[in-house]
Scaffold this active site. Sequence first.
Site, PDB file in Angstrom:
ATOM      1  N   CYS A  14       4.965   3.512   2.139  1.00 28.68           N
ATOM      2  CA  CYS A  14       5.316   2.155   2.545  1.00 28.68           C
ATOM      3  C   CYS A  14       6.722   1.871   2.058  1.00 28.68           C
ATOM      4  O   CYS A  14       7.278   2.612   1.250  1.00 28.68           O
ATOM      5  CB  CYS A  14       4.339   1.135   1.954  1.00 28.68           C
ATOM      6  N   GLY A  15       7.295   0.795   2.537  1.00 28.07           N
ATOM      7  CA  GLY A  15       8.585   0.349   2.052  1.00 28.07           C
ATOM      8  C   GLY A  15       8.459  -1.016   1.428  1.00 28.07           C
ATOM      9  O   GLY A  15       7.833  -1.916   2.003  1.00 28.07           O
TER      10      GLY A  15
END
Length: 717
Positions: free
Chosen positions: A2-3
């Site tokens: 994820c970011g």
Amino acid sequence: MCGICGCVFFNSSVTSLELLRQLQQNMARMEYRGYDSCGAAIQCQYRDGDPGIELFKAVGSPSERFWPVVEAGIDQINPGLIQPIQLGMGHTRWATHGEAGVPNCHPHVSSDKREFVVVHNGQITNFAQIRNYLKAQRNWDFYSETDTEVIPKLALYFYEQTPNATFPDVVEQVCQVLDGAYALIFMSSLFPNEVVATKCGSPLIIGVKSDSRLHLSDCRTSLKRTESAAYANAVREEVNGSDGAAEAGYQLDEPNHMIYKPSDSKSKPNVQYYFSSDRPALGGITSYCLDLHDFDIAHARGNGELEISYKYPGSIADRHLKYQEFDQISEEENTFSCKTEQEIHQQRSTIESAVRGRVDFDNHTVKLGGIQAYLHEIRRSNRIYMIGMGTSIHAALATQHVLTSLTNKSVSVVQATQFIDMGEPIAKTDLCIFISQSGETADTKAALDYCNRAGALTLGITNVVGSSICQNTTCGIHVNAGVEVGVASTKAYTSQYICLVLLGIAIAQDFFSMKGQIREIIDGLRELPMKAEEVLNNKQQLKALVELIQECQNVVKECMMFNTDRSNSLYILGRGYQYAVAREAALKIKEIAYMHAEGLCSSELKHGPLAMVQENFPVILFAVNDQFKTHAFNAMNQLVSRGCVPYLIITEGDEVELENNFKNKAEVPFHFVLPKSTPCLQGILAVIPMQLLSLYLAQARGCNVDQPRNLAKSVTV
């Protein structure tokens, strides 16, 4: 995978709309890390005087689905907010726990009152035990299927149990209980105008932008936390049972502190802090950043100060602000249909970047600055292990033979997970090379930890300066490929390939017996960018190959003896240096075209795979001009005699030999001619048409090339 990002603006006039737009831009630059859902939070004050946190969540990528409300204007957000807004954070998700639905979107909250709000990159392995513990203690309801939701609820639990704890104290207690990998950013309505961030095993950096110089002070003393430490440890033991002590990674002992303070505190200078799990999110914002190490806790306070408490690894010097020009994502959408196509076509320049400043073409020598101080120790190593996952392991496989030949050492290529599972005995005299585009691949990092504990010499080959593998290896080589957005790695693969060849030359160039081979390889490297461009200029032929493959698959589908809507099978055969190319080509086709493809050594055919071959079965066969060319033509005869349709990849000058072997051109309806290079570099020229083929197959099948289903760029869990 994820970011996460966060923005803190001190003494700045920023509206909620401006803050959300900044978060959207940061998240859009990281959406290759996850793009099935996204969310954001901003800390605000309402007109009635109460502090609060506004949440925004949606299914879809941040660049497409989430931001109509942002673009509509401030009135669509919440007219009851008092400006300016100072704090915000965002998250772009790749689903691991729970589907891509709004309840599972980050940020996650402790309750409807949003006492604690968290975004998370990583994976909490003991989340089920924590959830059961909290249900037993408080009977709290959980609204999502994620592993992340336990984190803000656990923070609220510790806050209630230790009411005198500061915001970093609460986060520190939470980390004491968590197992797994995480990068976390916390906001809280209980601690307005404060942000706390920490990490363990997942990347997190802090960018800094300030009107005045930041002064660094090192505080050697710290507050005693014996009571909270003991309580957090007791909770951990209850959560994990008898395994709690054995698995404990985070120890709540006394840390050191360092504080960045604005030098001109009287005038309240404008200070901005940007938290991010990836460097591209900071491109164009600031060039000053610091890397958090595992178990660091960063605390941005309302007075503009940034305090970092740290235990290990490293010292205060490892956490200094550094100037770095971040690679920015290139914007050439008008030229190319997608980022993957753009990155394939960038390979002439990335090949040049991989050798620039490292290869002296006139004197036929190589100098790699990142390993120069350790070259003597590298040459003395007894064995070499090359360790990675996915495309990176194919780069290792492609160069295994040339490293063996140049170094005269035993060179093994092992997948990171298998390396750990088989418990390979590692000695201090071994060289272990870790290959990862992102430098954050979880399995590869676990193998690195294994080798570091054994005391081996470790070398990292990554595309991201400051990544975890960079920080934790003895020495390393940066591949200089630039930001790679497409999930399917293309230009990073060829750069890794070249860096491994350069490593072999650097080790061997003092050996007189290797001078001739080194000269041949370096001469090949001089011509390689031009020849890569030549391959790219012939890409139209590969579009014709897509049509031929699809026609064959339709014919095979009609005569299959078992029920299927479509034949998706394709063999790709190679031998020697081309075996790795076949493996990598098959992976690319699976990744972005969703077609079953197998990369096989051509000598394997008679040992099982030939049973799948039938009339019109499509096979791509590498028959390049090397020592295995005769074997390749023999394999082709086996296929043709069974009605198979082989598509050949040959080298220039072999067209006549192809005609002599097959008088009937219908038996071999397609061949693609590669420029000829030295054998160990031929694989780079051979993989480029396979990357293009996978791209064109994916487009013909209507697939999302840059963002393939179920996959994300950086495999951090």
